[in-house]
Design an enzyme around this catalytic site. Sequence first.
Site, PDB file in Angstrom:
ATOM      1  N   ILE A   1       0.820  -1.213   0.000  1.00  0.00           N
ATOM      2  CA  ILE A   1       0.000   0.000   0.000  1.00  0.00           C
ATOM      3  C   ILE A   1       0.849   1.255   0.000  1.00  0.00           C
ATOM      4  CG2 ILE A   1      -2.112  -0.960   0.972  1.00  0.00           C
ATOM      5  CD1 ILE A   1      -1.147  -0.075   3.714  1.00  0.00           C
ATOM      6  N   GLY A   2       2.146   1.062   0.063  1.00  0.00           N
ATOM      7  CA  GLY A   2       2.983   2.238  -0.005  1.00  0.00           C
ATOM      8  C   GLY A   2       4.442   1.853  -0.017  1.00  0.00           C
TER       9      GLY A   2
ATOM     10  N   GLY B   1       7.933   3.490   1.229  1.00  0.00           N
ATOM     11  CA  GLY B   1       8.615   4.590   1.885  1.00  0.00           C
ATOM     12  C   GLY B   1      10.101   4.481   1.654  1.00  0.00           C
ATOM     13  N   SER B   2      10.797   5.459   2.147  1.00  0.00           N
ATOM     14  CA  SER B   2      12.239   5.456   1.971  1.00  0.00           C
ATOM     15  C   SER B   2      12.874   4.292   2.722  1.00  0.00           C
ATOM     16  CB  SER B   2      12.818   6.771   2.475  1.00  0.00           C
ATOM     17  OG  SER B   2      12.349   7.008   3.789  1.00  0.00           O
TER      18      SER B   2
ATOM     19  N   GLY C   1      11.427   1.305   3.121  1.00  0.00           N
ATOM     20  CA  GLY C   1      10.915  -0.005   2.752  1.00  0.00           C
ATOM     21  C   GLY C   1       9.463   0.056   2.358  1.00  0.00           C
TER      22      GLY C   1
ATOM     23  N   VAL D   1       5.367  -0.804   2.520  1.00  0.00           N
ATOM     24  CA  VAL D   1       4.313  -0.909   3.514  1.00  0.00           C
ATOM     25  C   VAL D   1       3.230  -1.816   2.941  1.00  0.00           C
ATOM     26  CG1 VAL D   1       2.716   0.349   4.975  1.00  0.00           C
ATOM     27  CG2 VAL D   1       4.830   1.443   4.220  1.00  0.00           C
TER      28      VAL D   1
ATOM     29  N   LYS E   1       4.966  -2.164   8.043  1.00  0.00           N
ATOM     30  CA  LYS E   1       6.098  -1.514   7.399  1.00  0.00           C
ATOM     31  C   LYS E   1       7.346  -2.346   7.622  1.00  0.00           C
ATOM     32  CE  LYS E   1       8.339   2.964   7.287  1.00  0.00           C
ATOM     33  NZ  LYS E   1       8.245   4.321   7.766  1.00  0.00           N
TER      34      LYS E   1
ATOM     35  N   ASP F   1      10.893  14.969   8.525  1.00  0.00           N
ATOM     36  CA  ASP F   1      10.506  14.593   7.159  1.00  0.00           C
ATOM     37  C   ASP F   1       9.018  14.863   6.948  1.00  0.00           C
ATOM     38  OD1 ASP F   1      10.833  13.680   4.593  1.00  0.00           O
ATOM     39  OD2 ASP F   1      10.622  11.558   5.109  1.00  0.00           O
TER      40      ASP F   1
END
Length: 785
Positions: A621-622, A624-625, A627, A629, A643, A741
């Site tokens: 579903i996503g 990120g920097s 890894g 998710v 995550k 961030d």
Amino acid sequence: MAFQCFWVWLFLLCGFWQVAFCDQDGFLSLSCGGTASFIDSSNISWVSDSTYVTTGNTTTVDYTEGSSSSHVPVRFFPDSQGRNCYRLPVKNVSSSVLIRSQFVYKNYDGLGRPPAFSVSLGTAITSTINLTTSDPWTEESVWPVDTDTLPFCLHTIPDGGIPVISSLEVRPLPQGAYKSGMGDFPNKSLRKCYRINCGYSNGSLRYPVDPYDRIWDADESFSPSRLSTGFNIQLSFNQSSIRESPPIAVLQTARVLARSDVLTYNLPLDNLGDYHIVLFFAGILPVSPSFDVIINGNLVQTNLTVKNLEAIALFFTRKGIKSLNITFKNISFYPLVNAIEVYEIVDIPLEVSSTTVSALQVIEQSTGLDLGWKDDPCSPTPWNHIGCEGSEVTSLELSDINLRSISPTFGDLLDLKTLDLHNTSLTGQIQNLISLQQLEKLNLSFNRLTSFGSDLEKLVSLQILDLQNNSLQGIVPDSLGELKDLHLLNLENNKLQGTLPQSLNRESLEVRTSGNLCLSFTMSTCNDASSNPSIETPQVTILSKKKNNGHNPRATIIGAVGGALVALLLISLSVFMFMRRKRSEVTYTERARMEMRNYNAAKVFSYKEIKAATNNFKEVIGRGSFGSVYLGKLPDGKLVAVKVRFDRTQLGADSFINEVHLLSQIRHQNLVCLEGFCHEAKQQILVYEYLPGGSLADNLYGLNSRKITLSWVRRLKIALDAAKGLDYLHNGSDPRIIHRDVKCSNILLDMEMNAKVCDFGLSKQVTQADCNSCDHCCQGHCWLS
Ligand SMILES: *[C@@H]1O[C@H](CO)[C@@H](O)[C@H](O)[C@H]1NC(C)=O
Ligand SMILES: *[C@@H]1O[C@H](CO)[C@@H](O)[C@H](O)[C@H]1NC(C)=O
Ligand SMILES: *[C@@H]1O[C@H](CO)[C@@H](O)[C@H](O)[C@H]1NC(C)=O
Ligand SMILES: *[C@@H]1O[C@H](CO)[C@@H](O)[C@H](O)[C@H]1NC(C)=O
Ligand SMILES: *[C@@H]1O[C@H](CO)[C@@H](O)[C@H](O)[C@H]1NC(C)=O
Ligand SMILES: *[C@@H]1O[C@H](CO)[C@@H](O)[C@H](O)[C@H]1NC(C)=O
Ligand SMILES: *[C@@H]1O[C@H](CO)[C@@H](O)[C@H](O)[C@H]1NC(C)=O
Ligand SMILES: *[C@@H]1O[C@H](CO)[C@@H](O)[C@H](O)[C@H]1NC(C)=O
Ligand SMILES: *[C@@H]1O[C@H](CO)[C@@H](O)[C@H](O)[C@H]1NC(C)=O
Ligand SMILES: *[C@@H]1O[C@H](CO)[C@@H](O)[C@H](O)[C@H]1NC(C)=O
Ligand SMILES: *[C@@H]1O[C@H](CO)[C@@H](O)[C@H](O)[C@H]1NC(C)=O
Ligand SMILES: *[C@@H]1O[C@H](CO)[C@@H](O)[C@H](O)[C@H]1NC(C)=O
């Protein structure tokens, strides 16, 4: 003497009588190695074998047996590669056939080494021929016909020498013969052990006496425990009640027990196995004898009565025996037996499915080579390059040839567990393998493949994947992580780069990556900085508040809410931390870890639980920097965002748990809540509450097809929510946390469009150096972003 003469007369008469009623329909008699056709003394036509076999050399052997000398052609097979097969036409035959083969060595090669080899019919190995034991050697099998062509093959055995054959005969049998009493053994082949013409002692009988050309051996060479005189009487019988149709001449002789009460045939057997026994009785006596039949000590028939002029047959199967005795025990008058047949029951392995066979034939054609792939791929022995389990082709190994691509035909080999196509000039992407759901080992090394394709991730049984020495480019797809049984992934010597998916970073999986541009789980191990796409900023600094230090730290959030775009504002939401107080680095010990276990706020998950919750990391579903998710569902039905972390420098175990400990204490309505975590082996996994509304970025830029129009009021609310969350991090939490961030992809929305800040917290360990550098920047009022 007069009696014998009478018998001879009877035999001749009977013989001619038989000839008048049958011909050689369906007979095929091959003189192996012979060149000329001829008719033998039994009026049987023989032809050369050369149209039925393509391999082997021929010669002739001269030998004398008794007073007669023979000049016999033979065919031998010095090239032991593959199968040496005759293909016998049985197309016109609607019943079983008798296949009789004769093997003669007689030192034809002058080496004095009689060979041993095995013989197969169809898919079944029927026997092992050992010409040391007997030369010549005769084999007979009853084969249930269901094909047009029956392969008959000779196979070398280790140290067995060169297979040799002298004749081969095909004889159709009466319809339905040798099937009675075989209920436990349908569709089996029968290998002849004995066919005894009981009570007859002047040689063997065959065609034309037996229109089916069975060879009925004289009784004299067997050793009944008690000998008695044979009877032979001129009578005819209505045989149509017996499917096997034994010749009348055979039924007209019997071994009859005259004076003693027990008649026994002792019949040694070659192998421990299952046997089929046929006993023929005919009422050739004026009286009707009745007697018991006992096989290997078991009473199989009580008070069998054979009436005058009546022929009967009894059928028995015996499982797992290695010797046989058949006893006829007197009840009244003279027990007798007219003929005995004993067959070993030979299993016929199932044939490989026709889909598989035709797929393999297409593949053979595509190689442009003659691989010698004929008849059944698995039985009696697997083809070259092929491995089998039962009638399933489970491995295929083709290498050092020019295949160019994996054709869709490979997808028809559904049972494959091993596919080795190394060095076959494959190019382009890996394809057409998706149906190979059993595939455990795939070796595509030493080719020119450029792309992973999308099939690999679906090969759920894959354990070994060897893609070394190809031209694979780009990044390694995350989806390979879905191959949960994979334990070796060889990517050596390709043109791959980037970070490996974290889903491949597990204890059970060995990933070989050398010889690529830059490929590793952690970018820091990459020496080639130019291939490192971005240097990421550490995302968090955890500072502990010094308690009781008398003056409050000064912390300010400088944020601006307003303007044309909330997104812009949020991105520029600036966070200043101005701290003049002394800070101390957070240090935790094993003790803290134990405390963690007892801490209620965050659950400790096992890797197994995580795998189960995410359905083996199915839905991303996503990204990120740190890894990917994944969407997960806890056993209680609660949706979570899982995550899986990877980082240039993974946190040490203690630091990870310590930080999780901290984060789990942070509860605020505008901060995404940490539900739990998993720390097993190399895995560092965080489990957060799942926010179905997606990120602010998704909502603003229409990612994930979620685009909805955000009203001004709503945008303002989101900005305020985010600001509240950040304020809590800076001022409310203990320890205080700098997000560092803040961006709209880190602001998530729930169902009611409440915003929550995420991605605060874990990062690399806060070192003294970091603190020092932070000191400087904080004092300089720098932007933290
Ligand atoms: C031999 O067989 C042929 C047919 O195959 C038949 O015409 C001929 O009469 C037979 N000869 C003898 C002597 O049985
Ligand atoms: C078998 O025949 C081939 C040619 O057909 C010949 O080269 C080979 O030497 C022969 N082998 C033997 C053992 O006679
Ligand atoms: C069957 O055998 C007869 C002769 O016995 C022959 O004429 C016929 O062509 C055969 N049929 C097939 C399909 O081989
Ligand atoms: C063949 O039979 C002989 C004597 O019976 C024996 O010594 C030899 O081992 C047998 N060969 C094989 C391959 O079984
Ligand atoms: C035996 O073979 C026949 C014909 O090939 C087939 O129809 C039948 O199903 C087979 N029976 C068994 C039990 O395999
Ligand atoms: C055995 O049969 C042969 C013909 O096959 C005949 O010449 C001989 O006389 C017979 N011997 C006896 C003892 O019947
Ligand atoms: C032989 O027996 C069958 C039944 O078993 C019968 O139908 C047939 O007529 C008999 N034939 C003769 C010649 O007796
Ligand atoms: C026949 O076989 C049975 C069982 O194998 C054995 O007990 C018996 O002694 C044998 N009889 C003779 C006469 O060999
Ligand atoms: C055997 O069977 C016959 C008729 O089939 C009968 O007359 C006789 O009594 C039987 N003998 C015994 C011992 O059962
Ligand atoms: C066996 O056969 C003889 C005739 O040969 C007969 O007298 C006797 O009663 C039969 N029965 C037994 C049990 O021996
Ligand atoms: C690949 O196959 C070719 C023949 O097609 C052979 O010459 C070459 O040595 C093979 N290379 C490897 C690495 O096995
Ligand atoms: C794949 O084939 C290559 C070339 O023969 C070999 O070196 C390698 O060991 C094979 N991979 C596996 C996993 O067996």
